[in-house]
Design a protein around this motif. Structure first.
Motif, PDB file in Angstrom:
ATOM      1  N   ASP A 265      -2.444  20.143   9.121  1.00  0.00           N
ATOM      2  CA  ASP A 265      -0.990  20.247   9.268  1.00  0.00           C
ATOM      3  C   ASP A 265      -0.611  21.274  10.331  1.00  0.00           C
ATOM      4  O   ASP A 265       0.268  21.043  11.168  1.00  0.00           O
ATOM      5  CB  ASP A 265      -0.339  20.622   7.938  1.00  0.00           C
ATOM      6  N   THR A 266      -1.279  22.428  10.287  1.00  0.00           N
ATOM      7  CA  THR A 266      -0.994  23.491  11.255  1.00  0.00           C
ATOM      8  C   THR A 266      -1.299  23.046  12.675  1.00  0.00           C
ATOM      9  O   THR A 266      -0.508  23.254  13.600  1.00  0.00           O
ATOM     10  CB  THR A 266      -1.816  24.747  10.914  1.00  0.00           C
ATOM     11  N   TYR A 267      -2.437  22.397  12.859  1.00  0.00           N
ATOM     12  CA  TYR A 267      -2.835  21.951  14.192  1.00  0.00           C
ATOM     13  C   TYR A 267      -1.907  20.850  14.688  1.00  0.00           C
ATOM     14  O   TYR A 267      -1.554  20.796  15.876  1.00  0.00           O
ATOM     15  CB  TYR A 267      -4.277  21.454  14.166  1.00  0.00           C
ATOM     16  N   ALA A 268      -1.494  19.958  13.789  1.00  0.00           N
ATOM     17  CA  ALA A 268      -0.599  18.860  14.173  1.00  0.00           C
ATOM     18  C   ALA A 268       0.709  19.397  14.749  1.00  0.00           C
ATOM     19  O   ALA A 268       1.259  18.838  15.720  1.00  0.00           O
ATOM     20  CB  ALA A 268      -0.324  17.967  12.973  1.00  0.00           C
ATOM     21  N   LYS A 269       1.209  20.471  14.188  1.00  0.00           N
ATOM     22  CA  LYS A 269       2.442  21.077  14.699  1.00  0.00           C
ATOM     23  C   LYS A 269       2.226  21.636  16.102  1.00  0.00           C
ATOM     24  O   LYS A 269       3.114  21.567  16.952  1.00  0.00           O
ATOM     25  CB  LYS A 269       2.912  22.185  13.756  1.00  0.00           C
ATOM     26  N   GLN A 270       1.027  22.169  16.340  1.00  0.00           N
ATOM     27  CA  GLN A 270       0.731  22.765  17.645  1.00  0.00           C
ATOM     28  C   GLN A 270       0.654  21.717  18.746  1.00  0.00           C
ATOM     29  O   GLN A 270       1.015  21.975  19.898  1.00  0.00           O
ATOM     30  CB  GLN A 270      -0.585  23.531  17.585  1.00  0.00           C
ATOM     31  N   VAL A 271       0.174  20.515  18.407  1.00  0.00           N
ATOM     32  CA  VAL A 271      -0.037  19.476  19.431  1.00  0.00           C
ATOM     33  C   VAL A 271       0.937  18.308  19.291  1.00  0.00           C
ATOM     34  O   VAL A 271       0.781  17.278  19.962  1.00  0.00           O
ATOM     35  CB  VAL A 271      -1.483  18.954  19.383  1.00  0.00           C
ATOM     36  N   SER A 272       1.921  18.466  18.411  1.00  0.00           N
ATOM     37  CA  SER A 272       2.880  17.388  18.144  1.00  0.00           C
ATOM     38  C   SER A 272       2.169  16.104  17.743  1.00  0.00           C
ATOM     39  O   SER A 272       2.484  15.002  18.222  1.00  0.00           O
ATOM     40  CB  SER A 272       3.765  17.131  19.388  1.00  0.00           C
ATOM     41  N   GLY A 273       1.195  16.261  16.858  1.00  0.00           N
ATOM     42  CA  GLY A 273       0.405  15.123  16.412  1.00  0.00           C
ATOM     43  C   GLY A 273       0.734  14.713  14.991  1.00  0.00           C
ATOM     44  O   GLY A 273       1.607  15.291  14.351  1.00  0.00           O
TER      45      GLY A 273
END
Length: 475
Positions: free
Chosen positions: A448-456
């Motif tokens: 979830d955290t990474y998805a926010k960083q890459v708009s994924g």
């Protein structure tokens, strides 16, 4: 004639009379207790036994010139009964984790004897290998979701210590904020299937074996505690004093088993499966390149600290009242000598924290793989080597082709994008970026955290594969 009359009178066999005149060769016992199903003990037990490696190194000169060896092996499913056999004098060596190994030393001291750790076999300076799983379909996705829930664990095990540390890191009271009960792995497996427990904490290999067998989901890896853990080999000190050369021979056999595993992890993972029934896929997860643990035979400061922590925690759990000191139950001079006789540099190995390296070309592009946090691998049934890919989307594309060809796949592996932790791909969460790149994560929260960083977008394994299949079809 007189001799023949004497033999007839007392019914003495002729072969026995012949032997009575010869010098009797000394028989030296080498009795080793193993834990075959604890697969990271393999290079200190199962492989040595199955490949007859000890025979190659036992001494046959000097005081051992006329010795006959009585090599005995006995397998155990846990450390406690193995310790009982060692203290009773029926075993000379044993393989077990830091916590039961510390109990071993305490039991020896209580009996007026002494045992020592002589080598690490496999471990993680971060704590990987221990883990927490939940039943398939559980709404629990992280440790934070377990407040007020029932968690089972084998008491006084290395995974018990991991669980207590993890709970403490949450700021919880283990007496009131969770309900901790004791369960052996075989009991916990049934309880997970029946959804009778909310979670189970366990040691190698069960936190990965249960998910692989399809009835559990891993939500926590011991590396999140950053608390070192290992399995190692111990020896009865009286035996080591009498036969130091045999101790070194055992360790040289361990070194060779370690080398063989590094050269061909697929082959020896299949051997472990044949002997134990634990699937080669899970064995490779630990012993293969970039594996969950390192087969590190040196006494790193972190592993010494693991013994010291075990002593403190066991006192806290009131499992022992014997005073122990970590340095007094670790002896590194035998493994140093074994390294020397094997032509290896102990100091260099002690300084290295590297995992078993992956030296491979991308199965799709043919180019050498140089970045490892996004590596994915496929073990195809009938193939002797695991295929490696630089990116998960490449591996998933290859899976589509294999499926169309009717090929069977043993397993798919991925590396956690954030930590480099080796994962069973079916257990991971995936972040799909706008450019089509896919990254794997053990934890939903990390994804979830990474998805926010890459708009994924965060998707599960089935969805990630379906996305790749759809993209291929659209080309």
């Amino acid at each position: 004639m007189k001799t023949l009359k004497w033999m007839r009178a007392f019914a003495v066999p002729v072969f026995l009379v012949a032997s009575m005149g010869a010098a009797r060769a000394e028989t030296v016992r080498v009795a080793i207790g193993t834990q075959d199903t604890t697969i990271n003990c393999a290079t200190g037990g199962l492989m040595i036994r199955e490949l007859h490696l000890l025979d190659k190194y036992l001494p046959h000169d000097g005081k051992y010139k006329d010795v006959q060896y009585d090599i005995q092996w006995k397998d155990f499913t846990s450390g406690a009964p193995l310790t009982n056999e060692m203290v009773a004098g029926r075993l000379d060596f044993g393989a077990m984790a830091d916590f039961p190994g510390t109990l071993n030393a305490a039991a020896f001291k209580k009996a007026g004897k002494k045992s020592e750790f002589i080598t690490v076999l496999s471990g993680s300076t971060e704590g990987s290998g221990n883990g927490i799983v939940v039943p398939v379909g559980s709404p629990v996705h992280s440790l934070a979701d377990l407040k007020g829930k029932t968690i089972s664990v084998p008491f006084a095990s290395t995974s018990h210590a991991m669980l207590l540390r993890a709970i403490k890191a949450q700021g919880w009271d283990p007496e009131t904020d969770v309900n901790i009960i004791t369960q052996a792995p075989e009991v916990a497996g049934s309880a997970l299937k029946a959804h009778k427990i909310d979670a189970h904490a366990d040691f190698v290999p069960f936190a990965d074996l249960f998910p692989y067998r399809g009835f559990a989901q891993k939500i926590y890896d011991g590396s999140q505690t950053h608390a070192p853990t290992f399995h190692g080999a111990l020896v009865n000190v009286d035996y080591a004093k009498q036969y130091p050369e045999i101790v070194v021979a055992y360790l040289r056999a361990t070194i060779e088993a370690n080398r063989l595993m590094a050269q061909d992890p697929e082959k020896y993972s299949l051997l472990i499966e044949k002997v134990t029934g634990i699937e080669a896929t899970v064995d490779y997860l630990y012993h293969g390149p970039l594996g969950l643990q390192t087969r590190d035979l040196t006494w790193k400061p972190e592993y010494r600290q693991a013994v010291a922590s075990a002593i403190d925690t066991l006192k806290l759990l009131k499992k022992t009242d014997v005073e122990l000191d970590a340095n007094s139950i670790i002896d590194d001079h035998f493994i140093r000598e074994a390294f020397k006789e094997s032509g290896l540099d102990y100091a260099a190995a002690l300084a290295s924290y590297a995992k078993q390296p992956l030296v491979a070309n991308d199965a799709q592009t043919g180019k050498p793989i140089t970045r490892f946090y996004d590596v994915a691998q496929i073990w195809v049934e009938g193939e002797s080597k695991v295929r490696s890919y630089a990116q998960p989307q490449e591996a998933f594309g290859a899976l589509e082709s294999l499926t169309k060809q009717g090929r069977q796949v043993r397993a798919v592996f991925a590396q956690d994008h954030g930590t480099g932790l080796k994962l069973l791909a079916g257990q991971a969460w995936y972040v799909r970026s706008a450019n089509g790149q896919i990254a794997a994560f053990l934890l939903r929260t990390s994804a979830d955290t990474y998805a926010k960083q890459v708009s994924g977008n965060v998707v599960d394994y089935a969805s990630a594969r379906a996305d790749v299949a759809q993209a291929l079809a659209a080309r």
